[in-house]
Structure formats: C-alpha cells, structure tokens
Scaffold this active site. Structure first.
Site, PDB file in Angstrom:
ATOM      1  N   ASP A   1       0.925  -1.095  -0.032  1.00 49.95           N
ATOM      2  CA  ASP A   1      -0.114  -0.082   0.053  1.00 49.95           C
ATOM      3  C   ASP A   1       0.914   1.312  -0.031  1.00 49.95           C
ATOM      4  O   ASP A   1       1.949   1.209   0.735  1.00 49.95           O
ATOM      5  CB  ASP A   1      -0.977   0.067   1.293  1.00 49.95           C
TER       6      ASP A   1
ATOM      7  N   ASP B   1      -3.193   2.654  -6.056  1.00 49.73           N
ATOM      8  CA  ASP B   1      -2.243   2.540  -4.829  1.00 49.73           C
ATOM      9  C   ASP B   1      -2.024   1.502  -4.067  1.00 49.73           C
ATOM     10  O   ASP B   1      -1.365   1.391  -2.969  1.00 49.73           O
ATOM     11  CB  ASP B   1      -2.409   3.968  -3.589  1.00 49.73           C
ATOM     12  N   GLU B   2      -2.462   0.313  -4.413  1.00 48.20           N
ATOM     13  CA  GLU B   2      -2.290  -1.099  -3.880  1.00 48.20           C
ATOM     14  C   GLU B   2      -1.981  -2.079  -4.876  1.00 48.20           C
ATOM     15  O   GLU B   2      -2.737  -2.169  -5.914  1.00 48.20           O
ATOM     16  CB  GLU B   2      -3.586  -1.176  -2.964  1.00 48.20           C
TER      17      GLU B   2
END
Length: 417
Positions: free
Chosen positions: A12, A111-112
């Site tokens: 993350d 974002d992950e």
C-alpha cells in the site's frame, strides 16, 4: 483441508495522492500539511487525500470537505493531478517487476498491489528481505512511503496490511494461518475486516456475531442458509482461508459492478435526477459487459443534500433473468426511485449490479425475444466508445443541464488531469 501456503505481499502506497503532490512540489510528505481536493474553486469539494500531519493535527481526511479545512498559512490545498498520480503508480509497478513476472503481480488499485514472491525467494532472499528491499527502493527512488502486509494467501496479506502493518513502526507485518486466532478473531467491529460492509455487519450483529471469532465459530450451515455462497466465504475467511488465484476477486460471492457519484450541485428536480441515474446505469452496464458478465440484483442508493438534513435510501430488487443492458437496469432503478424517493434535494447517486453470472449463461426468454439484439447493440456501443472516446456516443440526457457524462469524459480517474 489442504491449505495453500504462498508468500504474498500486499503493498500500500501511504497517503498516495497527497504524497505525490508533495513530491512534485519539492515538499516532504511527512512534514507537510497538504490536502488534495477535487476542485479548489468549489467549497463543497471532497478531500481525496491528506498528509499524515494534516490528519493528525487538523482531522482532515479523505471524505472531508474543502470548507472544513482551516485557513492557515502552513496548509497547502491543491487540485488532484490524476495524470501525474498514474505516472507515479506506473513507476512503482516497474520496481515490482524487478522481483516478479507479470503473472505474479496484481495491480489492485492505483495505490495498492499484490505480488507473489515465493518463486524468487532463492534469488532475492526470503519474503521479509524482499519486502524490505521493495520498500527501500520505492522510498529512495520515488520518495513514497509504503506499508506491506505479508500473508500465505491474498486474503491474509490484505488483512495483515489493513489491521497490522499500517500500525507498526517498520510498516511491515506478517500473518500466517497460525496467526488467525490471536490476530484476526479478536477484531471488532466486524466492518474492520476487509470484505464486510456496514449492512452485512448489522445483519451479523443481529445474529449475535460481534467479533470475527464469533463468525469463525458460528455454524457454517446456518451462515449458508442466511447468506448463500457469501455465508460460506464469510465463514472460511474468518479462518483466514482463501483459495483465490492471484488477481481473482477475493470476495468472489460479493463481486458486483457499480458506480457512485457525488453530484456537482444539488438536484431538487426529480426529472433531472432520473437523467443522471440513466447516465450511471449506462456506465454500470458498460463495466459489466467489459467483463462479459451480467447480474440479477440491481441496487439504487440516493443520498440527500445537507440542505435537506442528509439521509437517503438504498434499496434493491432481484430480477428473474440476469442482464447487462442499460435500459433493463434503468427500468428497475426508476421503479425503486419512484417507490422510495421522498422529494428531498439529491446530492449523490449509487447504482450497483450484483448476483453476477457469465453472460454466456444467459437464457433466451420467451417473453423477450429481442434480448440478443439489444445485447449486441450494447457491445457495439462499447466498441465505438473504446475506439473514439467515451464522449463519442452519449445519450441525449447528457446534453441537458442535468447531464454529467460530458463533463466527466474530460476527467482522468474522475478528476482533473
């Protein structure tokens, strides 16, 4: 039960949008007060991200509004820069490819990401060594801070990330099947566990299930009777068991296609609201067709404006036949809207299609012999938009004052580029 034991990292990028905006301006994300908003010229604009100090000192986080941000010299308020965020995300993906092949990387969101590292542990060291290397390289090369959950399957790595790794000093933690009783079972409220929403939590609470451990020890047959296939998955996930392949939806029984939209202004006219519902149904149908799926359950959520003291409703209806056709979805949404709308000013709309099947499983109904033709038309429209842009083919309502699709077609990820 034969449990799959792999080395999966769930990575993350912490405060990603805010961190990227800081880095672009030569600011340190860890020492800067910065908030990213959808549009700096609208006081009601939603905060999309904020730096850690902004959250800690001013309590400004994702979902806050621009007018809630104090007028302080130390605070930076910036527009979202989606093109730049996507570029930074791609740079992170390049770093991940140093450690894994394409089939061992799953980009879950901007974002992950998930990455399977057991095939390369003989080359780069064990999973902890690889996690530390990835974290170090992303920070040194891009200036971004990451948190990493390590698990023996996708679910465990995701739960470890959300419930453990993000709270540790190093930003890295590991969960195994043996961790579940003392790490996962004490978790409460249930919505803290990834995959359980507020509505499911309320239902489970009414059944006397308050902690994840309660869910793990509840009779499986009763959960299946209440929730169907989702009950089966809730039970096994409470034990940390997940047989999904990398990149498959972890909560397969809960897969749905939907779109939520916070409107640019208040909509007091119910006919205008219906125009936007039609646009959103069009997008939900397109997303469903893009995965060659169809669904039987249609949900409509309406959120009222603060001027009407908030509130709203969320209702669903299940049809006899699954569909991925815009007007089928819209017809049900109109039925729900007319039945439950109380006349208040509308500010947000959510449309969702669930109870998903492959579109190859659709059966021809004797009462709708035109379905195959309408389905082919939907796919043809999708292809035109894919080749020529989302604004190349719009419904007439999109050109009215109520329409939002024309405006959104100029955005990247729902925001200004």
């Amino acid at each position: 039960m034969d449990l799959k034991r792999e080395s999966i990292l769930c990575i993350d990028l912490k405060s990603f949008y805010a961190s990227c905006s800081c880095i672009k301006r030569g600011l340190d994300p860890l020492t800067t007060y910065l908030a990213v908003v959808g549009a700096t010229d609208r006081q009601g604009s939603v905060v999309l991200a904020s730096t850690p100090l902004m959250k800690k000192k001013y309590r400004i986080k994702t979902g806050s509004r621009l007018f809630e941000i104090p007028k302080k010299k130390e605070i930076h308020i910036v527009n979202a820069e989606m093109r730049y965020y996507l570029e930074m995300s791609m740079e992170v993906t390049k770093i991940l490819h140093r450690y894994a092949a394409n089939e061992d990387i799953h980009i879950y969101s901007v974002d992950e990401s998930f990455i399977r590292v057991n095939p390369v542990e003989r080359i780069f060291g064990d999973k902890w060594a690889i996690a530390r290397r990835i974290k170090k390289e992303i920070f040194e090369e891009l200036g971004l801070t990451v948190a990493i959950g390590i698990g023996e399957n996708m679910l465990l790595s995701k739960l470890c990330l959300d419930l453990d790794a993000k709270k540790t000093t190093e930003g890295i933690a590991e969960w195994t099947y043996e961790s579940v009783p003392h790490k996962l079972w004490p978790v409460t409220p249930l919505s803290e566990m990834w995959g359980i929403g507020s509505r499911t939590q309320k239902t489970l609470n009414r059944m006397g299930i308050v902690k994840v451990g309660d869910l793990a020890h509840y009779p499986l047959e009763l959960l299946e009777k209440k929730f169907g296939i989702m009950g089966n998955q809730l039970y096994y996930h409470a034990h940390g068991i997940d047989h999904s392949d990398l990149g498959a939806p972890i909560m397969l029984g809960q897969i749905s296609f939907g779109k939520s939209q916070i409107l640019l202004r208040d909509y007091p006219d119910k006919e205008e609201v219906k125009h936007v519902i039609l646009e959103i149904c069009e997008e939900v149908a397109r997303r469903t067709r893009s995965s060659h799926k169809a669904g039987r359950t249609i949900s409509l959520g309406i959120g009222y404006s603060k001027e009407s003291f908030g509130g709203g409703f969320n209702r669903a209806k299940t049809m006899d036949q699954p569909t991925n056709i815009t007007m089928d979805i819209y017809k049900v949404c109109l039925e729900l809207f007319d039945k439950f709308y109380n006349g208040d000013v509308v500010r947000s709309i959510d449309v969702r299609l669930s109870n998903i099947v492959d579109d190859t499983e659709l059966q021809l109904s004797l009462f709708d012999l035109e379905y195959p033709k309408r389905s082919r038309l939907g796919y043809a429209m999708d292809e035109i938009r894919r080749k020529h842009g989302s604004a190349s083919l719009l419904r007439a309502v999109s050109y009215t004052n109520a329409g939002t699709a024309l405006h959104r077609s100029k955005l990247i990820g729902g925001h200004k580029g």
